[in-house]
Design an enzyme around this catalytic site. Structure first.
Site, PDB file in Angstrom:
ATOM      1  N   GLY A 164     -18.338  -1.248  11.103  1.00 47.07           N
ATOM      2  CA  GLY A 164     -18.602  -1.111  12.221  1.00 47.07           C
ATOM      3  C   GLY A 164     -20.643  -0.635  11.669  1.00 47.07           C
ATOM      4  O   GLY A 164     -20.607  -0.821  10.598  1.00 47.07           O
ATOM      5  N   GLN A 197     -28.182   4.381  10.325  1.00 44.44           N
ATOM      6  CA  GLN A 197     -28.038   3.611   8.764  1.00 44.44           C
ATOM      7  C   GLN A 197     -29.338   2.730   9.273  1.00 44.44           C
ATOM      8  O   GLN A 197     -30.111   1.858   7.616  1.00 44.44           O
ATOM      9  CB  GLN A 197     -26.386   2.862   8.670  1.00 44.44           C
ATOM     10  CG  GLN A 197     -25.567   3.427   8.311  1.00 44.44           C
ATOM     11  CD  GLN A 197     -24.187   2.750   8.054  1.00 44.44           C
ATOM     12  OE1 GLN A 197     -23.297   2.452   9.240  1.00 44.44           O
ATOM     13  NE2 GLN A 197     -24.261   1.979   6.782  1.00 44.44           N
ATOM     14  N   CYS A 241     -19.132   0.257   2.475  1.00 45.84           N
ATOM     15  CA  CYS A 241     -19.990   0.786   3.794  1.00 45.84           C
ATOM     16  C   CYS A 241     -21.205   0.199   3.179  1.00 45.84           C
ATOM     17  O   CYS A 241     -21.664  -0.481   2.839  1.00 45.84           O
ATOM     18  CB  CYS A 241     -20.695   2.366   2.786  1.00 45.84           C
ATOM     19  SG  CYS A 241     -21.922   2.800   4.619  1.00 45.84           S
ATOM     20  N   LEU A 242     -22.227  -0.107   4.127  1.00 45.07           N
ATOM     21  CA  LEU A 242     -23.564  -1.550   3.785  1.00 45.07           C
ATOM     22  C   LEU A 242     -24.838  -0.646   3.513  1.00 45.07           C
ATOM     23  O   LEU A 242     -25.481  -1.156   3.121  1.00 45.07           O
ATOM     24  CB  LEU A 242     -23.751  -2.368   5.840  1.00 45.07           C
ATOM     25  CG  LEU A 242     -22.556  -2.828   6.366  1.00 45.07           C
ATOM     26  CD1 LEU A 242     -23.260  -3.011   7.575  1.00 45.07           C
ATOM     27  CD2 LEU A 242     -22.716  -3.809   5.485  1.00 45.07           C
ATOM     28  N   HIS A 258     -15.329   6.677   9.305  1.00 43.58           N
ATOM     29  CA  HIS A 258     -16.527   6.610   8.571  1.00 43.58           C
ATOM     30  C   HIS A 258     -17.565   6.710   9.205  1.00 43.58           C
ATOM     31  O   HIS A 258     -19.001   7.014   8.696  1.00 43.58           O
ATOM     32  CB  HIS A 258     -15.097   5.159   8.160  1.00 43.58           C
ATOM     33  CG  HIS A 258     -16.991   5.056   6.802  1.00 43.58           C
ATOM     34  ND1 HIS A 258     -17.010   4.968   5.132  1.00 43.58           N
ATOM     35  CD2 HIS A 258     -18.497   4.276   7.628  1.00 43.58           C
ATOM     36  CE1 HIS A 258     -17.870   4.292   5.155  1.00 43.58           C
ATOM     37  NE2 HIS A 258     -18.899   3.590   5.769  1.00 43.58           N
ATOM     38  N   GLU A 259     -17.472   6.224  10.306  1.00 42.77           N
ATOM     39  CA  GLU A 259     -18.725   5.453  10.959  1.00 42.77           C
ATOM     40  C   GLU A 259     -19.257   7.125  11.489  1.00 42.77           C
ATOM     41  O   GLU A 259     -21.345   7.734  11.617  1.00 42.77           O
ATOM     42  CB  GLU A 259     -18.546   4.505  12.144  1.00 42.77           C
ATOM     43  CG  GLU A 259     -18.992   4.002  11.644  1.00 42.77           C
ATOM     44  CD  GLU A 259     -19.132   2.860  10.700  1.00 42.77           C
ATOM     45  OE1 GLU A 259     -20.796   3.485  10.693  1.00 42.77           O
ATOM     46  OE2 GLU A 259     -18.843   2.433   9.953  1.00 42.77           O
ATOM     47  N   HIS A 311     -21.401   9.471   9.400  1.00 41.95           N
ATOM     48  CA  HIS A 311     -23.502   9.115   8.786  1.00 41.95           C
ATOM     49  C   HIS A 311     -24.088  10.409  10.173  1.00 41.95           C
ATOM     50  O   HIS A 311     -24.915  10.331   9.595  1.00 41.95           O
ATOM     51  CB  HIS A 311     -23.627   7.403   9.610  1.00 41.95           C
ATOM     52  CG  HIS A 311     -23.197   6.486   8.512  1.00 41.95           C
ATOM     53  ND1 HIS A 311     -23.567   6.753   7.375  1.00 41.95           N
ATOM     54  CD2 HIS A 311     -21.757   5.629   8.333  1.00 41.95           C
ATOM     55  CE1 HIS A 311     -23.445   5.906   6.063  1.00 41.95           C
ATOM     56  NE2 HIS A 311     -21.894   4.842   7.092  1.00 41.95           N
TER      57      HIS A 311
END
Length: 177
Positions: free
Chosen positions: A47, A52, A100-101, A142-143, A146
């Site tokens: 995701g 981000q 996470c990225l 999670h997404e 953000h």
């Protein structure tokens, strides 16, 4: 479409709350979603949230079919979710490993609601309303975190369960989310 640089933990933009999308089905919104998808796929992510890549709008994408980083995960349908609202369907919490990225090379054991309902819109303004559980619920939470300026390490209960992937999982080839 373009692969965009992903902001990393420490960049203050990741801690800002995002603004709601006010206009749907615009060339700018479709271009943002296309860039997000290309960026996520290029990094084998599950995701990605607009913040981000430095865009403070309430837009997240997620989806997992077969992903080498999540070999045991059930499939999650590809979803573009705009202006999301999440609600826990009960109080059952499950801890699971996340990456996470924006937190490259690390993993942490994060508590999340096991079952949630999410509502929002697709890029055309059509309503989305799903009740989900398990990995699907984890990825959505999670997404959407953000969008509120929350990174998963902020949710870890015990920092002994947070570290570099290669130290926590020796011999496994895990990448970032």
């Amino acid at each position: 479409m373009a692969v965009r640089p992903v902001l990393r933990m420490g960049d203050p933009r990741l801690l800002e709350a995002s603004r709601p999308v006010e206009r749907f089905d615009t060339p700018e919104l479709h271009a943002l979603v296309a860039d997000m998808e290309e960026t996520m796929r290029s990094l084998d992510g599950a995701g990605l949230a607009a913040p981000q890549i430095g865009v403070q709008l309430q837009v997240v994408i997620f989806g997992v079919e077969v992903n080498p980083r999540y070999p045991d995960a059930e499939p999650v349908p590809y979803t573009v979710l705009i202006n999301p609202v999440l609600k826990a369907l009960d109080q059952e919490i499950e801890e699971g490993w996340e990456g996470c990225l924006s937190v490259p090379g690390m993993r942490g054991l994060v508590p999340r609601f096991q079952r949630i309902r999410y509502q929002g819109h697709d890029p055309f303004g059509n309503p989305i309303d799903r009740s989900v559980n398990g990995f699907h619920a984890r990825v959505a939470q999670h997404e959407c975190d953000h969008l509120a300026g929350i990174l998963y390490p902020m949710r870890i209960r015990d920092l002994r369960n947070f570290g570099f992937s290669e130290e926590l999982f020796p011999g496994q080839k895990l990448q970032d989310d």
